[in-house]
Write an enzyme that holds these catalytic residues in place. Structure first.
Site, PDB file in Angstrom:
ATOM      1  N   HIS A  74      -2.962  24.803  -3.295  1.00 19.12           N
ATOM      2  CA  HIS A  74      -4.335  24.974  -3.771  1.00 19.12           C
ATOM      3  C   HIS A  74      -4.430  26.118  -4.770  1.00 19.12           C
ATOM      4  O   HIS A  74      -3.745  27.131  -4.628  1.00 19.12           O
ATOM      5  CB  HIS A  74      -5.283  25.211  -2.586  1.00 19.12           C
ATOM      6  CG  HIS A  74      -5.523  23.975  -1.807  1.00 19.12           C
ATOM      7  ND1 HIS A  74      -4.579  23.444  -0.951  1.00 19.12           N
ATOM      8  CD2 HIS A  74      -6.567  23.128  -1.796  1.00 19.12           C
ATOM      9  CE1 HIS A  74      -5.048  22.324  -0.431  1.00 19.12           C
ATOM     10  NE2 HIS A  74      -6.248  22.106  -0.931  1.00 19.12           N
ATOM     11  N   GLU A  94     -15.251  20.401  -8.142  1.00 21.75           N
ATOM     12  CA  GLU A  94     -15.730  21.122  -6.961  1.00 21.75           C
ATOM     13  C   GLU A  94     -16.077  22.570  -7.298  1.00 21.75           C
ATOM     14  O   GLU A  94     -17.131  23.075  -6.896  1.00 21.75           O
ATOM     15  CB  GLU A  94     -14.672  21.054  -5.850  1.00 21.75           C
ATOM     16  CG  GLU A  94     -14.522  19.660  -5.281  1.00 21.75           C
ATOM     17  CD  GLU A  94     -13.186  19.382  -4.610  1.00 21.75           C
ATOM     18  OE1 GLU A  94     -12.995  18.250  -4.140  1.00 21.75           O
ATOM     19  OE2 GLU A  94     -12.316  20.285  -4.564  1.00 21.75           O
ATOM     20  N   ALA A 129     -13.870  24.882   1.363  1.00 27.50           N
ATOM     21  CA  ALA A 129     -14.564  23.703   0.827  1.00 27.50           C
ATOM     22  C   ALA A 129     -15.829  24.217   0.149  1.00 27.50           C
ATOM     23  O   ALA A 129     -16.768  24.628   0.826  1.00 27.50           O
ATOM     24  CB  ALA A 129     -14.883  22.714   1.939  1.00 27.50           C
ATOM     25  N   VAL A 130     -15.839  24.217  -1.172  1.00 35.09           N
ATOM     26  CA  VAL A 130     -16.928  24.852  -1.914  1.00 35.09           C
ATOM     27  C   VAL A 130     -18.165  23.981  -2.053  1.00 35.09           C
ATOM     28  O   VAL A 130     -19.239  24.502  -2.372  1.00 35.09           O
ATOM     29  CB  VAL A 130     -16.469  25.330  -3.318  1.00 35.09           C
ATOM     30  CG1 VAL A 130     -15.370  26.376  -3.185  1.00 35.09           C
ATOM     31  CG2 VAL A 130     -16.045  24.169  -4.194  1.00 35.09           C
TER      32      VAL A 130
END
Length: 179
Positions: A74, A94, A129-130
């Site tokens: 990531h 995202e 997790a935005v």
């Protein structure tokens, strides 16, 4: 309420087609989709929830080293990859949705400092997790999670990665319905 189906349906895809379509759900980790396909897929995996669970099982059964490699796949939030345009399409969308592409120079500097502090402490990037968060909530989460111990934070990162995967699958189901 109707259950949304993924299109094409995972259970109807040959191995290579399945990996082409769903191998990027977990960032730069097509091995997860490959293992899920090898187990066999049926109609239960044709929904976002069903496929998310099957993919999750592969990650949860993986070694700690494989999980760390997944976390390390990531990008940093609002980091050099984002500034340099090197994010995957999903990550770019995202991060932009959370307003990370609109940070002031001071906010970028704060993200850079927190990214470095986090990497120094845990030896992997901060993953969250935005979707549904703004940059202020993300910065606050950074501060809180820097207080975790390494194993707690590894588990938190994996849970966040599962959430990202589930959201990506739900997005794909929505996109395929609107076509």
């Amino acid at each position: 309420m109707t259950t949304r189906l993924l299109t094409p349906r995972p259970s109807q895809l040959a191995r290579d087609a399945f990996i082409d379509r769903y191998g990027d759900i977990y960032e730069h980790s097509p091995w997860i989709a490959a293992q899920a396909w090898e187990l066999g897929l049926d109609a239960a995996q044709d929904t976002p929830a069903g496929l998310a669970e099957r993919l999750r099982e592969q990650v949860d059964a993986a070694s700690a080293e494989a999980q760390l490699a997944l976390i390390r796949a990531h990008p940093d939030l609002a980091g050099k990859a984002a500034i340099g345009g090197e994010l995957t399409d999903d990550s770019r969308s995202e991060q932009a949705g959370a307003g990370l592409d609109q940070c002031t120079p001071e906010e970028f500097a704060r993200f850079e400092r927190l990214n470095q502090a986090y990497r120094d402490r845990f030896d992997f990037p901060f993953v969250i997790a935005v979707r549904g968060l703004d940059r202020y909530a993300i910065l606050a989460a950074f501060e809180t999670r820097l207080g975790h111990i390494r194993e707690q934070e590894r588990r938190t990162a994996i849970e966040q990665i599962h959430r990202i995967a589930r959201l990506r699958l739900e997005q794909r189901a929505t996109e395929s319905r609107s076509r």
